[in-house]
Design a protein around this motif. Structure first.
Motif, PDB file in Angstrom:
ATOM      1  N   ASP A   1       0.845  -1.193   0.000  1.00 28.24           N
ATOM      2  CA  ASP A   1       0.000   0.000   0.000  1.00 28.24           C
ATOM      3  C   ASP A   1       0.881   1.244   0.000  1.00 28.24           C
TER       4      ASP A   1
ATOM      5  N   THR B   1       0.125   4.348   0.053  1.00 27.55           N
ATOM      6  CA  THR B   1      -0.300   5.381   1.003  1.00 27.55           C
ATOM      7  C   THR B   1       0.285   5.123   2.386  1.00 27.55           C
ATOM      8  N   ARG B   2       0.231   3.882   2.833  1.00 28.82           N
ATOM      9  CA  ARG B   2       0.751   3.562   4.164  1.00 28.82           C
ATOM     10  C   ARG B   2       2.278   3.673   4.215  1.00 28.82           C
TER      11      ARG B   2
ATOM     12  N   HIS C   1       3.229   7.266   4.432  1.00 29.91           N
ATOM     13  CA  HIS C   1       3.011   7.745   5.799  1.00 29.91           C
ATOM     14  C   HIS C   1       4.181   7.350   6.691  1.00 29.91           C
ATOM     15  N   LEU C   2       4.693   6.130   6.525  1.00 26.62           N
ATOM     16  CA  LEU C   2       5.849   5.683   7.309  1.00 26.62           C
ATOM     17  C   LEU C   2       7.081   6.529   6.965  1.00 26.62           C
TER      18      LEU C   2
ATOM     19  N   ARG D   1       2.637   3.710  13.574  1.00 24.41           N
ATOM     20  CA  ARG D   1       3.001   4.003  12.183  1.00 24.41           C
ATOM     21  C   ARG D   1       3.801   2.849  11.578  1.00 24.41           C
TER      22      ARG D   1
ATOM     23  N   ARG E   1       2.525  -2.913  12.162  1.00 27.90           N
ATOM     24  CA  ARG E   1       1.359  -3.480  11.481  1.00 27.90           C
ATOM     25  C   ARG E   1       1.653  -4.940  11.143  1.00 27.90           C
TER      26      ARG E   1
ATOM     27  N   ASP F   1      -1.413  -6.204   6.666  1.00 22.77           N
ATOM     28  CA  ASP F   1      -1.943  -4.839   6.713  1.00 22.77           C
ATOM     29  C   ASP F   1      -1.188  -3.891   5.790  1.00 22.77           C
ATOM     30  N   TRP F   2      -0.026  -4.339   5.296  1.00 26.02           N
ATOM     31  CA  TRP F   2       0.732  -3.515   4.352  1.00 26.02           C
ATOM     32  C   TRP F   2       0.298  -3.764   2.908  1.00 26.02           C
TER      33      TRP F   2
ATOM     34  N   ASN G   1      -1.607  -3.657  -0.596  1.00 25.95           N
ATOM     35  CA  ASN G   1      -2.184  -2.534  -1.337  1.00 25.95           C
ATOM     36  C   ASN G   1      -3.704  -2.650  -1.356  1.00 25.95           C
TER      37      ASN G   1
END
Length: 452
Positions: free
Chosen positions: A83, A85-86, A89-90, A166, A169, A173-174, A176
């Motif tokens: 993903d 987006t995630r 964020h990291l 952050r 996970r 959960d990572w 996409n």
């Protein structure tokens, strides 16, 4: 001839004070005032990071970036697209050099959640043989700080990295959540096979230059006008829709058999096949992607035409006029007549008559947009006027054009569906085709003419 200075008691005292203050300045110097004394947790350009390793006591997640495509993927313990987006964020935590706020302790790891059972080891790699940053995250504190230990250092620091959540996970959960991750411009065609065996193809019409970037067409020809804008929007949604959740692979989404199968063809020849399950829950539909693990829960509205059939992409516009060609909009209901027109000086739409009527500008703008291309929510067919009440309409919305011509949206009787929702029969004044319009849409149209 030289004179030896005489040290008075006062000068001796002042010298001692100066020495003490200098010593205090050295030992009490703030860490952030001297870059050499700062404990650096991480100093790495996030744009150069190509590998992220996140290790807990029970699992290790490895995320890697393809330097050619710049796409991220999970490479362990599962193999799947990551993903973006995630991960962005990291990586945002490292846009500036991360330094310690303060040194807290040394050696006492368990108390701070930094021991082997509780700590999360974070390693960031660039194109070098060793990690560019390596540290362990412990427990979070109030205020946004986290206990941190740099690898190879016994000291325990407090630093701001956006919180442990952050980084901490589960590997899955990572994954996409963008199901297909293709722009509309990169998609060449779609093959749609419904549950009853019907097969349709959405393809781009060639342009004069034979580039294949023309408007979308549907084959075989369904025999009715297509909503060109709706087709483009449909392809955009299928390419960019994001799952609200990715469920376990054994989740029963109703795939035996599926409600429909869709094959998406990229311009580079790559094909992606989706299976749409028959199960639906609270506005969600469920998808499988060939070659990927998990079941994607997506908004049903994003794929409704593939479930409900290609009739859902009919052109539901009753007429179309350019807003620039509009001269006046008029609402009629019994003895009521309200007119909208542009202000001669500003060009802004407003009430032309009656002058004392006050209407919100946003409601007027909705009317202008809606009456440039009024759209039904369902095509009912060429129904008799005695059934629909359109022989003597209850109300009418007239569009007068600058060239002197006009058209109008006529509104007939209302009715209720099985769920009790109210709808109205509507059609264009020069057409026999009847459509259905919902009560909320009609009420907002009326509000633009000051009718509450």
């Amino acid at each position: 001839m030289s004179t030896t200075p005489v040290l008075t008691p006062k000068s001796i005292f002042l010298s001692l004070v100066a020495i003490v203050l200098s010593a205090l300045a050295i030992f009490d110097r703030p860490a952030h005032n001297d870059g050499e004394q700062v404990a650096v947790i991480a100093s790495v350009n996030p744009d150069h990071i190509v590998r992220i390793e996140l290790s807990s006591a029970i699992e290790k997640t490895i995320l890697e970036k393809d330097e050619l495509t710049e796409r991220w993927a999970i490479t362990a313990p599962v193999k799947q697209d990551a993903d973006t987006t995630r991960i962005s964020h990291l990586l945002a935590a490292f846009r500036s050099r991360v330094v310690a706020d303060v040194t807290v302790d040394a050696g006492n790891l368990k108390e701070y959640g930094l021991d082997a059972s509780n700590g999360l080891v974070v390693e960031l790699w660039t194109n070098t043989g060793e990690p560019a940053a390596s540290f362990t995250l412990g427990a979070d504190l109030a205020g946004g700080s986290t206990f941190v230990r740099v690898s190879g250092d016994d000291a325990i620091y407090r630093a701001r990295l956006g919180g442990r959540r952050r980084f901490a996970r589960a590997p899955t959960d990572w994954r996409n959540r963008v199901v297909v991750d293709r722009a509309e411009a990169d998609i060449q065609g779609l093959r749609i096979e419904s549950w009853n065996g019907d097969i349709y193809h959405l393809a781009r019409a060639p342009t004069d230059e034979q580039t294949g970037d023309g408007p979308w067409t549907l084959e075989p020809d369904p025999g009715w006008n297509l909503d060109a804008a709706g087709l483009t929007e449909l392809v955009q949604k299928i390419g960019t829709m994001r799952a609200a959740n990715i469920l376990d692979d054994d989740f029963d989404g109703g795939f035996s058999p599926p409600a429909a199968s869709i094959t998406i063809m990229d311009k580079d020849g790559t094909e992606t096949t989706l299976a749409i399950g028959r199960r639906q829950e609270e506005g969600a539909a469920f998808l499988r992607v060939a070659g990927k693990v998990g079941v994607y829960a997506v908004p049903r509205t994003d794929i409704a035409p593939f479930i409900d059939g290609v009739s859902a992409i009919k052109d539901m516009n009753m007429f179309k006029v350019a807003e620039a060609d509009m001269a006046r909009l008029i609402y009629y209901q019994r003895s009521i007549k309200v007119e909208l027109a542009r202000d001669a000086a500003t060009g802004v739409w407003g009430i032309a008559s009656p002058k004392d009527l006050e209407v919100d500008v946003a409601d007027i703008q909705f009317v202008v947009r809606m009456l440039s291309a009024p759209r039904g929510e369902e095509q009912a067919g060429e129904l008799p006027d005695r059934r629909t009440g359109l022989a003597k309409p209850r109300m009418a919305f007239e569009v007068q054009l600058k060239d002197g011509s006009n058209t109008a949206l006529l509104v007939g009787r209302h009715f209720k569906n099985e769920q009790g929702a109210v709808f109205f029969w509507v059609r264009a004044q020069d057409s026999k085709m009847v459509y259905v319009m919902s009560e909320p849409t009609l009420s907002r149209l009326r509000a633009g003419f000051g009718q509450i």
